[in-house]
Design a protein around this motif. Structure first.
Motif, PDB file in Angstrom:
ATOM      1  N   ASN A  99     121.735  66.278  88.248  1.00 23.12           N
ATOM      2  CA  ASN A  99     120.900  66.994  87.289  1.00 23.12           C
ATOM      3  C   ASN A  99     121.784  67.942  86.492  1.00 23.12           C
ATOM      4  O   ASN A  99     122.905  68.238  86.898  1.00 23.12           O
ATOM      5  CB  ASN A  99     119.844  67.813  88.045  1.00 23.12           C
ATOM      6  CG  ASN A  99     120.481  68.668  89.134  1.00 23.12           C
ATOM      7  OD1 ASN A  99     120.986  68.133  90.123  1.00 23.12           O
ATOM      8  ND2 ASN A  99     120.488  69.976  88.946  1.00 23.12           N
ATOM      9  N   SER A 153     116.698  68.347  91.286  1.00 24.54           N
ATOM     10  CA  SER A 153     117.560  67.198  91.552  1.00 24.54           C
ATOM     11  C   SER A 153     116.839  65.911  91.188  1.00 24.54           C
ATOM     12  O   SER A 153     115.627  65.798  91.366  1.00 24.54           O
ATOM     13  CB  SER A 153     117.940  67.157  93.039  1.00 24.54           C
ATOM     14  OG  SER A 153     118.764  68.242  93.364  1.00 24.54           O
ATOM     15  N   SER A 171     124.313  66.800  93.011  1.00 20.39           N
ATOM     16  CA  SER A 171     123.119  66.165  92.481  1.00 20.39           C
ATOM     17  C   SER A 171     123.298  65.942  90.970  1.00 20.39           C
ATOM     18  O   SER A 171     123.928  66.752  90.287  1.00 20.39           O
ATOM     19  CB  SER A 171     121.904  67.037  92.767  1.00 20.39           C
ATOM     20  OG  SER A 171     122.163  68.374  92.385  1.00 20.39           O
ATOM     21  N   HIS A 174     118.208  77.339  91.048  1.00 22.03           N
ATOM     22  CA  HIS A 174     118.119  75.989  91.587  1.00 22.03           C
ATOM     23  C   HIS A 174     116.725  75.432  91.445  1.00 22.03           C
ATOM     24  O   HIS A 174     115.754  76.167  91.509  1.00 22.03           O
ATOM     25  CB  HIS A 174     118.422  76.037  93.089  1.00 22.03           C
ATOM     26  CG  HIS A 174     119.774  75.550  93.422  1.00 22.03           C
ATOM     27  ND1 HIS A 174     120.892  76.325  93.284  1.00 22.03           N
ATOM     28  CD2 HIS A 174     120.202  74.348  93.889  1.00 22.03           C
ATOM     29  CE1 HIS A 174     121.941  75.630  93.666  1.00 22.03           C
ATOM     30  NE2 HIS A 174     121.556  74.422  94.042  1.00 22.03           N
ATOM     31  N   LYS A 205     127.712  68.570  84.056  1.00 22.29           N
ATOM     32  CA  LYS A 205     126.572  69.267  84.663  1.00 22.29           C
ATOM     33  C   LYS A 205     126.416  70.696  84.182  1.00 22.29           C
ATOM     34  O   LYS A 205     125.418  71.334  84.446  1.00 22.29           O
ATOM     35  CB  LYS A 205     126.780  69.347  86.188  1.00 22.29           C
ATOM     36  CG  LYS A 205     126.235  68.201  86.962  1.00 22.29           C
ATOM     37  CD  LYS A 205     126.218  68.549  88.448  1.00 22.29           C
ATOM     38  CE  LYS A 205     125.236  69.627  88.787  1.00 22.29           C
ATOM     39  NZ  LYS A 205     124.251  69.283  89.795  1.00 22.29           N
TER      40      LYS A 205
HETATM   41 MG    MG Z   1     122.431  70.354  93.241  1.00 21.65          MG
END
Ligand code: MG
Ligand code: TXA
Length: 343
Positions: free
Chosen positions: A138, A144, A136, A235, A51
């Protein structure tokens, strides 16, 4: 590495990968998670690598039952038991003092975030392989994923498999609640709303307060009690600029996406007049919703669609900060926050 797509019925294959300390993207009721066995340092370190997640951001651990979840934590106050009873399995993560020593999951904190996810196939998987740490699925900073295709767009070639369970039913990440104090405190608003928790706790008078996760201070969220560590990092951002507006009707008609409530009498259809001889403009992409849960289910998918279409800006009509609107405004404000740290 070629990323395989598996179905939720292929439990043997999914379990084999996880037992081999691999990471697997899989659907929960909130968003797709990037899962690894929580007790395995090797496996969990892969999550952070895949990630490109900042090492100081702890992970949520997913358990098969409330009993299993609460066995990993201690000093569980009565209100936390009530919340667990009311909302598990479901989109609620409880932060409590950890009774396990998994620094690779906890990122230096003495607490652990735990939740019991809704899908029964996933609980069966966890029953088999043990608790799963899952952020998540992503790449850090991207919206997400709420479909298997979103996971592939971010992580294809970097993970061995994605489990395709169709679109997520909630579409927003779980509500995160700090349960280490005398009363619950919301660190990240989500599908389990403050009103829902207040109702579940009404008989003993404890009612959830609001942490900085739900505050209106233009994305500048202080760390510490009242803010989830993850809120320090960028985010939920599509590449397109997200602009929050009171009404989308006043904004340009082309080369953008608008996300707004469906207007009475239907959306705007282009007038069917005589053909315009000029070059065809890039159309304005209209994404309309009727109810907040529909907006929640589709928001991240629409962000990704805007990026695929290459539009430079997404105008999103603000929603009332009440019920699910609290979580939606929290995500929208983060998406709209400037990336360069400016105002
Ligand atoms: Mg997240
Ligand atoms: O719905 C969800 O919660 C999804 C699905 C996959 O379960 N997971 C998810 O994980 O959204 P992630 O890592 O993207 O977000 C977890 C949030 C982060 O903001 C993190 O900082 C916070 O929970 N968190 C995790 N452990 C914590 C802890 N011990 N104390 C405070 N916040 C914590």
């Amino acid at each position: 590495m070629k990323t395989r797509t598996l179905s939720t019925r292929q439990l043997d294959d999914i379990a084999a990968l996880l037992e081999d300390d691999q990471v697997v993207a899989l659907p929960t009721e909130t968003v797709y998670g990037l899962a690894a066995r929580a007790g395995s340092r090797t496996a969990v370190e892969r999550i952070f690598a895949v990630k490109e997640r900042p090492a100081d951001n702890p992970l949520i651990v997913h358990a098969a039952t409330a009993g299993d979840a609460l066995s990993m934590v201690r000093h569980v106050p009565d209100y936390a038991v009530r919340l667990a009873t009311a909302f598990w399995p479901g989109p609620l993560s409880l932060v409590l003092d950890s009774d396990v020593d998994w620094p690779w999951v906890q990122a230096g904190y003495r607490t652990l975030a735990v939740r019991v996810p809704e899908p029964s196939w996933l609980r069966a998987l966890i029953q088999r392989v043990g608790p799963l740490a899952a952020p998540s699925a992503n790449r850090s900073g991207r919206p997400s994923p709420t479909t298997a295709d979103h996971c592939l767009a971010d992580l294809s070639g970097r993970i061995p498999a994605v489990v395709d369970g169709g679109p997520c039913s909630a579409g927003l990440e779980s509500t995160v609640v700090d349960c280490t104090g005398p009363a619950p405190e919301i660190l990240r608003p989500g599908p389990v709303t403050a009103e829902m928790m207040a109702r579940a706790l009404a008989t003993d008078g404890a009612s959830p307060g609001h942490g900085a996760g739900g505050d209106t201070s233009n994305g500048a969220v202080p760390a510490g009690r009242g803010a989830s560590p993850g809120t320090r990092h960028p985010h939920y951002q599509p590449r397109a600029r997200v602009v929050l507006v009171e009404s989308v009707e006043a904004h340009p008609r082309t080369d953008c996406m608008v996300i707004a409530p469906a207007v009475a009498g239907g959306g705007r259809e282009p007038a069917n007049g005589p053909a315009d001889p000029g070059p065809p403009p890039t159309p304005r992409l209209e994404r309309r919703w009727h109810e907040l849960p529909e907006l929640a289910r589709n928001l991240y998918g629409w962000f990704r669609e805007a990026d695929r279409a290459g539009v430079p800006v997404i105008y999103v009509q603000r929603v009332e900060r009440r019920g699910l609107g609290e979580a939606l405004m929290n995500r929208l404000e983060k998406a709209a926050a400037r990336r360069d740290g400016g105002p």
